[in-house]
Design a protein around this motif. Structure first.
Motif, PDB file in Angstrom:
ATOM      1  N   GLN A  57       0.859  -1.180  -0.127  1.00  0.00           N
ATOM      2  CA  GLN A  57       0.041   0.040   0.062  1.00  0.00           C
ATOM      3  C   GLN A  57       0.962   1.220  -0.166  1.00  0.00           C
ATOM      4  OE1 GLN A  57      -2.675  -0.491   3.373  1.00  0.00           O
ATOM      5  NE2 GLN A  57      -4.301  -0.731   1.666  1.00  0.00           N
ATOM      6  N   LEU A  58       0.454   2.073  -0.684  1.00  0.00           N
ATOM      7  CA  LEU A  58       1.399   3.336  -0.807  1.00  0.00           C
ATOM      8  C   LEU A  58       0.159   4.500  -0.843  1.00  0.00           C
ATOM      9  CD1 LEU A  58       3.427   2.826  -4.290  1.00  0.00           C
ATOM     10  CD2 LEU A  58       3.936   2.506  -1.875  1.00  0.00           C
ATOM     11  N   VAL A  59       0.421   5.360   0.103  1.00  0.00           N
ATOM     12  CA  VAL A  59      -0.661   6.475   0.418  1.00  0.00           C
ATOM     13  C   VAL A  59       0.212   7.930   0.469  1.00  0.00           C
ATOM     14  CG1 VAL A  59      -2.189   7.404   2.086  1.00  0.00           C
ATOM     15  CG2 VAL A  59      -2.027   4.908   1.775  1.00  0.00           C
ATOM     16  N   GLU A  60      -0.144   8.675  -0.645  1.00  0.00           N
ATOM     17  CA  GLU A  60       0.385  10.056  -0.724  1.00  0.00           C
ATOM     18  C   GLU A  60      -0.230  11.050   0.061  1.00  0.00           C
ATOM     19  OE1 GLU A  60       0.494   8.269  -5.140  1.00  0.00           O
ATOM     20  OE2 GLU A  60      -0.955   8.443  -3.333  1.00  0.00           O
ATOM     21  N   SER A  61       0.449  12.028   0.403  1.00  0.00           N
ATOM     22  CA  SER A  61      -0.245  13.240   1.242  1.00  0.00           C
ATOM     23  C   SER A  61       0.557  14.400   1.129  1.00  0.00           C
ATOM     24  CB  SER A  61      -0.492  12.816   2.657  1.00  0.00           C
ATOM     25  OG  SER A  61       0.962  12.694   3.282  1.00  0.00           O
ATOM     26  N   GLY A  62       0.161  15.423   1.242  1.00  0.00           N
ATOM     27  CA  GLY A  62       0.675  16.722   1.240  1.00  0.00           C
ATOM     28  C   GLY A  62       0.410  17.683  -0.134  1.00  0.00           C
ATOM     29  N   GLY A  63      -0.563  17.133  -0.743  1.00  0.00           N
ATOM     30  CA  GLY A  63      -0.912  17.963  -1.871  1.00  0.00           C
ATOM     31  C   GLY A  63      -1.980  19.019  -1.594  1.00  0.00           C
ATOM     32  N   GLY A  64      -2.306  20.000  -2.385  1.00  0.00           N
ATOM     33  CA  GLY A  64      -3.287  21.075  -2.254  1.00  0.00           C
ATOM     34  C   GLY A  64      -3.050  22.231  -3.030  1.00  0.00           C
ATOM     35  N   LEU A  65      -3.409  23.441  -2.691  1.00  0.00           N
ATOM     36  CA  LEU A  65      -3.125  24.376  -3.445  1.00  0.00           C
ATOM     37  C   LEU A  65      -1.770  25.284  -2.928  1.00  0.00           C
ATOM     38  CD1 LEU A  65      -4.452  26.551  -5.301  1.00  0.00           C
ATOM     39  CD2 LEU A  65      -5.528  27.541  -3.430  1.00  0.00           C
ATOM     40  N   TRP A 109       8.565   8.883  -8.399  1.00  0.00           N
ATOM     41  CA  TRP A 109       7.212   9.777  -8.356  1.00  0.00           C
ATOM     42  C   TRP A 109       6.970  10.040  -9.853  1.00  0.00           C
ATOM     43  CZ3 TRP A 109       4.471  11.582  -4.395  1.00  0.00           C
ATOM     44  CH2 TRP A 109       4.954  11.378  -3.049  1.00  0.00           C
ATOM     45  N   PHE A 110       5.464  10.273 -10.051  1.00  0.00           N
ATOM     46  CA  PHE A 110       5.081  10.697 -11.483  1.00  0.00           C
ATOM     47  C   PHE A 110       4.111  11.586 -11.048  1.00  0.00           C
ATOM     48  CE2 PHE A 110       6.710   6.992 -14.004  1.00  0.00           C
ATOM     49  CZ  PHE A 110       7.139   6.264 -13.038  1.00  0.00           C
ATOM     50  N   ARG A 111       3.678  12.530 -12.400  1.00  0.00           N
ATOM     51  CA  ARG A 111       2.505  13.334 -12.079  1.00  0.00           C
ATOM     52  C   ARG A 111       1.769  13.137 -13.563  1.00  0.00           C
ATOM     53  NH1 ARG A 111       5.733  19.106 -12.399  1.00  0.00           N
ATOM     54  NH2 ARG A 111       6.498  19.004 -14.534  1.00  0.00           N
ATOM     55  N   GLN A 112       0.590  13.574 -13.361  1.00  0.00           N
ATOM     56  CA  GLN A 112      -0.340  13.335 -14.536  1.00  0.00           C
ATOM     57  C   GLN A 112      -1.286  14.741 -14.761  1.00  0.00           C
ATOM     58  OE1 GLN A 112      -2.277   9.785 -15.305  1.00  0.00           O
ATOM     59  NE2 GLN A 112      -2.508  10.111 -17.542  1.00  0.00           N
ATOM     60  N   ALA A 113      -1.292  15.587 -15.563  1.00  0.00           N
ATOM     61  CA  ALA A 113      -1.825  16.751 -15.891  1.00  0.00           C
ATOM     62  C   ALA A 113      -2.995  16.323 -16.621  1.00  0.00           C
ATOM     63  CB  ALA A 113      -1.046  17.951 -16.384  1.00  0.00           C
ATOM     64  N   CYS A 154       3.027   8.409  -6.050  1.00  0.00           N
ATOM     65  CA  CYS A 154       3.960   7.576  -5.891  1.00  0.00           C
ATOM     66  C   CYS A 154       3.967   6.283  -6.443  1.00  0.00           C
ATOM     67  CB  CYS A 154       4.721   7.742  -4.632  1.00  0.00           C
ATOM     68  SG  CYS A 154       3.388   6.806  -3.394  1.00  0.00           S
ATOM     69  N   ALA A 155       5.182   5.415  -6.851  1.00  0.00           N
ATOM     70  CA  ALA A 155       4.950   3.979  -7.214  1.00  0.00           C
ATOM     71  C   ALA A 155       5.993   3.277  -6.824  1.00  0.00           C
ATOM     72  CB  ALA A 155       4.979   4.306  -8.872  1.00  0.00           C
ATOM     73  N   ALA A 156       5.843   2.064  -6.869  1.00  0.00           N
ATOM     74  CA  ALA A 156       6.995   1.066  -6.352  1.00  0.00           C
ATOM     75  C   ALA A 156       7.229  -0.173  -7.137  1.00  0.00           C
ATOM     76  CB  ALA A 156       6.646   0.638  -4.958  1.00  0.00           C
ATOM     77  N   TRP A 209       0.728   1.386  -6.900  1.00  0.00           N
ATOM     78  CA  TRP A 209       0.575   2.913  -7.149  1.00  0.00           C
ATOM     79  C   TRP A 209      -0.119   3.304  -5.912  1.00  0.00           C
ATOM     80  CZ3 TRP A 209       2.367   6.092 -10.942  1.00  0.00           C
ATOM     81  CH2 TRP A 209       3.159   5.355 -12.011  1.00  0.00           C
ATOM     82  N   GLY A 210       0.187   4.698  -5.361  1.00  0.00           N
ATOM     83  CA  GLY A 210      -0.836   5.340  -4.393  1.00  0.00           C
ATOM     84  C   GLY A 210      -2.017   5.950  -5.260  1.00  0.00           C
ATOM     85  N   GLN A 211      -3.215   6.344  -4.500  1.00  0.00           N
ATOM     86  CA  GLN A 211      -3.946   6.754  -5.262  1.00  0.00           C
ATOM     87  C   GLN A 211      -4.037   8.306  -5.793  1.00  0.00           C
ATOM     88  OE1 GLN A 211      -3.030   7.302  -2.137  1.00  0.00           O
ATOM     89  NE2 GLN A 211      -3.854   9.363  -1.291  1.00  0.00           N
TER      90      GLN A 211
END
Length: 126
Positions: A3-11, A36-40, A96-98, A116-118
């Motif tokens: 299990q992967l759990v991301e946190s810390g996002g926002g504005l 670490w990845f990102r998707q716009a 995040c991914a592993a 993958w995290g959510q």
């Protein structure tokens, strides 16, 4: 079960820093790569960087090299993404991914990662 759990996002304000966390659980990660990845919206999932859990060596995409730092805390089983000088174009869902790793190589493609995290939304305001 990994299990992967991301946190810390926002504005976040443009020009400011961002720090995301990824808490990992479910197995021993000493042989793993954490990416670490990102998707716009409307874009492909983009590799930002990765860290080798054992030893802590890192690999970064050229597009974010110099702005991005990935680290890990073995005690907390957590990986961090620090990004500086944020721009509106950094707005995306960050993941995040592993995967278990071959010690001789890095992995930069999203489909090379098994877990993958959510995801966490980051919105950079100008």
């Amino acid at each position: 079960q990994v299990q992967l759990v991301e946190s810390g996002g926002g504005l976040v304000q443009a020009g400011g820093p961002l720090r995301l966390s990824c808490a990992a659980s479910g197995r021993t990660f000493s042989s793993y790569r954490m990416g670490w990845f990102r998707q716009a919206p409307g874009k492909e999932r983009e590799f930002l960087g990765a860290i080798r859990w054992s030893g802590g060596s890192t690999d970064y995409a050229d597009s974010v090299k110099g702005r991005c730092t990935i680290s890990r805390d073995n005690e907390k089983n957590t990986v961090y993404l620090q990004m500086n000088s944020l721009k509106p174009e950094d707005t995306a869902v960050y993941y995040c991914a592993a995967r278990a790793g071959d010690a001789s190589r890095w992995y930069r493609r999203w489909y090379e990662y098994h877990y993958w995290g959510q995801g966490t939304q980051v919105t950079v305001s100008s």
